[in-house]
Design an enzyme around this catalytic site. Sequence first.
Site, PDB file in Angstrom:
ATOM      1  N   HIS A 183     -22.102  -5.566  15.460  1.00 41.00           N
ATOM      2  CA  HIS A 183     -22.445  -6.547  16.017  1.00 41.00           C
ATOM      3  C   HIS A 183     -23.706  -6.697  16.915  1.00 41.00           C
ATOM      4  O   HIS A 183     -24.020  -5.499  17.617  1.00 41.00           O
ATOM      5  CB  HIS A 183     -21.569  -7.321  17.095  1.00 41.00           C
ATOM      6  CG  HIS A 183     -20.004  -7.571  16.284  1.00 41.00           C
ATOM      7  ND1 HIS A 183     -19.849  -7.711  14.796  1.00 41.00           N
ATOM      8  CD2 HIS A 183     -18.804  -7.852  16.653  1.00 41.00           C
ATOM      9  CE1 HIS A 183     -18.632  -8.183  14.596  1.00 41.00           C
ATOM     10  NE2 HIS A 183     -17.923  -8.233  15.730  1.00 41.00           N
TER      11      HIS A 183
ATOM     12  N   SER B  27       0.943  -1.213  -0.017  1.00 40.37           N
ATOM     13  CA  SER B  27       0.103   0.102   0.154  1.00 40.37           C
ATOM     14  C   SER B  27       0.861   1.363  -0.031  1.00 40.37           C
ATOM     15  O   SER B  27       0.181   2.394  -0.182  1.00 40.37           O
ATOM     16  CB  SER B  27      -1.094   0.061   1.121  1.00 40.37           C
ATOM     17  OG  SER B  27      -1.815  -1.041   1.090  1.00 40.37           O
TER      18      SER B  27
ATOM     19  N   CYS C  51     -13.506  -6.669  19.672  1.00 36.80           N
ATOM     20  CA  CYS C  51     -14.943  -5.950  19.540  1.00 36.80           C
ATOM     21  C   CYS C  51     -16.187  -6.597  20.397  1.00 36.80           C
ATOM     22  O   CYS C  51     -16.681  -6.002  21.021  1.00 36.80           O
ATOM     23  CB  CYS C  51     -15.119  -6.160  17.930  1.00 36.80           C
ATOM     24  SG  CYS C  51     -14.839  -7.637  17.256  1.00 36.80           S
TER      25      CYS C  51
ATOM     26  N   SER D 288     -17.896  -7.034   9.107  1.00 34.79           N
ATOM     27  CA  SER D 288     -16.736  -5.972   9.224  1.00 34.79           C
ATOM     28  C   SER D 288     -15.227  -6.784  10.103  1.00 34.79           C
ATOM     29  O   SER D 288     -14.235  -6.178   9.908  1.00 34.79           O
ATOM     30  CB  SER D 288     -17.100  -4.755   9.688  1.00 34.79           C
ATOM     31  OG  SER D 288     -17.765  -4.876  10.951  1.00 34.79           O
TER      32      SER D 288
END
Lengths: 375, 375
Positions: free
Chosen positions: A283, A76, A170, A200
């Site tokens: 979520h 990148s 998460c 995600s």
Amino acid sequence: MASLSVSRHSHLLSGFLPARPKPTSGPTRVRMSLRDDGPAIAVVGVTGAVGQEFLSVLSDRDFPYRSIKMLASQRSAGRRIVFEDMDYVVEELTADSFDGVDIALFSAGGSISKKFGPAAVDRGTVVVDNSSAFRMDEKVPLVIPEVNPEAMQHIKAGTGKGALIANPNCSTIICLMAATPLHRRAKVLRMVVSTYQAASGAGAAAMEELELQTREVLEGKPPTCKIFNRQYAFNIFSHNAPVLSNGYNEEEMKMVKETRKIWNDKDVKVTATCIRVPVMRAHAESVNLQFENPLDENTARDILKNAPGVVVIDDREANSFPTPLEVSNKDDVAVGRIRQDLSQDGNQGLDIFICGDQIRKGAALNAIQIAEMLL
Amino acid sequence: MASLSVSRHSHLLSGFLPARPKPTSGPTRVRMSLRDDGPAIAVVGVTGAVGQEFLSVLSDRDFPYRSIKMLASQRSAGRRIVFEDMDYVVEELTADSFDGVDIALFSAGGSISKKFGPAAVDRGTVVVDNSSAFRMDEKVPLVIPEVNPEAMQHIKAGTGKGALIANPNCSTIICLMAATPLHRRAKVLRMVVSTYQAASGAGAAAMEELELQTREVLEGKPPTCKIFNRQYAFNIFSHNAPVLSNGYNEEEMKMVKETRKIWNDKDVKVTATCIRVPVMRAHAESVNLQFENPLDENTARDILKNAPGVVVIDDREANSFPTPLEVSNKDDVAVGRIRQDLSQDGNQGLDIFICGDQIRKGAALNAIQIAEMLL
């Protein structure tokens, strides 16, 4: 950001992906965040879904910085990123990238964190790491700012003394945002969690694959299965994390172990079943709680209404409860379905349902809240 | 069946909806099911998703019948249905429809069952009712054939004596297909269930709306919300059943109450959180079990492998576990993620994950298995 790997043509993804940095209004806007007394910061994995959200949250919260390095893999490097009216070129991540950097936000996977996190610390950088690499390391604080800020109170940025701070998983963050205020009141003895996890969590490419597969299935074509080895469109499946010898997958064990560490309570009992559902970026979690002390549902609701970073959506008559869609791109975790558990005697049990944006509070926002406490 | 309300043009729905009756091969095929010594049967609500599946399952299982009446509301009366090479015209349901009918399969909603079920019984018909109208009536058996066939052993068809038999709720059936064999061995004291429920539970129109909404969202259009008052595409939400004063919705209370009745165990403790996910026709359930007696995971797996109507998909190394997609249009309920619950001391706790076709074992197949026991 035209060269990002995420397809910006897609209405669906652009709706669900991190908001672009706020448009600025030219010379009349006073930028408070780029200023000489701010820390020098670096974003590692800046082209990924969480990396992009780091930028978005930094901007939304006017996080002060005197410089910002955009770091990513060699692949990148060279891409251009416009951030708060300034042009940046993505640089290849090396150990030397951290010279003079006060705070580094890492979200580039565990192996990158393991390789470059200690190198950054050696150079006096405080690393806020979104990977699982250091979470269970006894010397590394694992922090949700609303829950256990005291765990990192000895760490500050710009002192020349590097340190690692881990961002929890998460699912753990989203669960504990709601469970902790109740735990403080009545002490949680046991939690039974079932998750409804978004694409995600597996990165921007997984979100793209869910969209692509859905188009394909609607057109009667076989779905492309590159990220997940199965049809995700119109389907759900047990979380793709490796399954351990005890039958739990790694995602589930993160919830079990991280809860104990964050609550500093090695006795709290947690079981989790982690499932992916075809949702883009937030979520949901169905959580059954068993308390040591009595806690009725009205008290619980009041506690949650007053909890920082939590909103209560719990209108039984209107059948209005949290959904992943409505918390997408939002900071707060939403809680509803708050009710006395019929399967437990007395009033020491509750069922609740929680939704939270996986990229935001589940990752980038929490990390930047940690970074704010370093200032 | 060209005039069915379900769009047959849709690849997606045609893939997920009931299979059409098996193609017959003309005069060489011997039809065993249409025969003089079979019962006279009626299908009430024949144009709905479950009604259509009744026909599909009757045909698949070569259910014997000497005649079959296709019954529906006035709105659907006059439509033509081809079933096992014979042409039928849908008749409007009236009390007189049941004259001479031995077995009636009802799936037209609770109010229709309440109105016409007793009328059919008065005419000597045995009604197998898929609605919730009579499930908790003490005089009405609530039956899963693999679980509690004894509850209906006093009822037979063709005796001139009518009776009602209730088909349990889909989520209850799917859960108990897996939980019962374990319950028989170790006695379940408590179950904590979180569901991942398909569109089909709300009928064919809900499946159509999910498909339509998904197309709309992918095209950047606002989603059509007629059946559900919210976006279902790429979203999940708390089950749309009305919420009661105790905070549980009716779907959840069905699991609580029906389990007690089917197991004939008023002390078994159940809590459930019922959630809809954007899946077409099969439900999934994450179930945490607490037993009176020890039961290790290997024994549990062996018990489930030998349980009728259950398949075990539980390959930890390959991360292969049940998904709703792979049980769609299948008779068996699939179980996996069978593991000792880390949050319970000793070996009296298990976590399991179950998937089952909501229209098939969750409704039509179970009803027709009941009907088979009437012969």
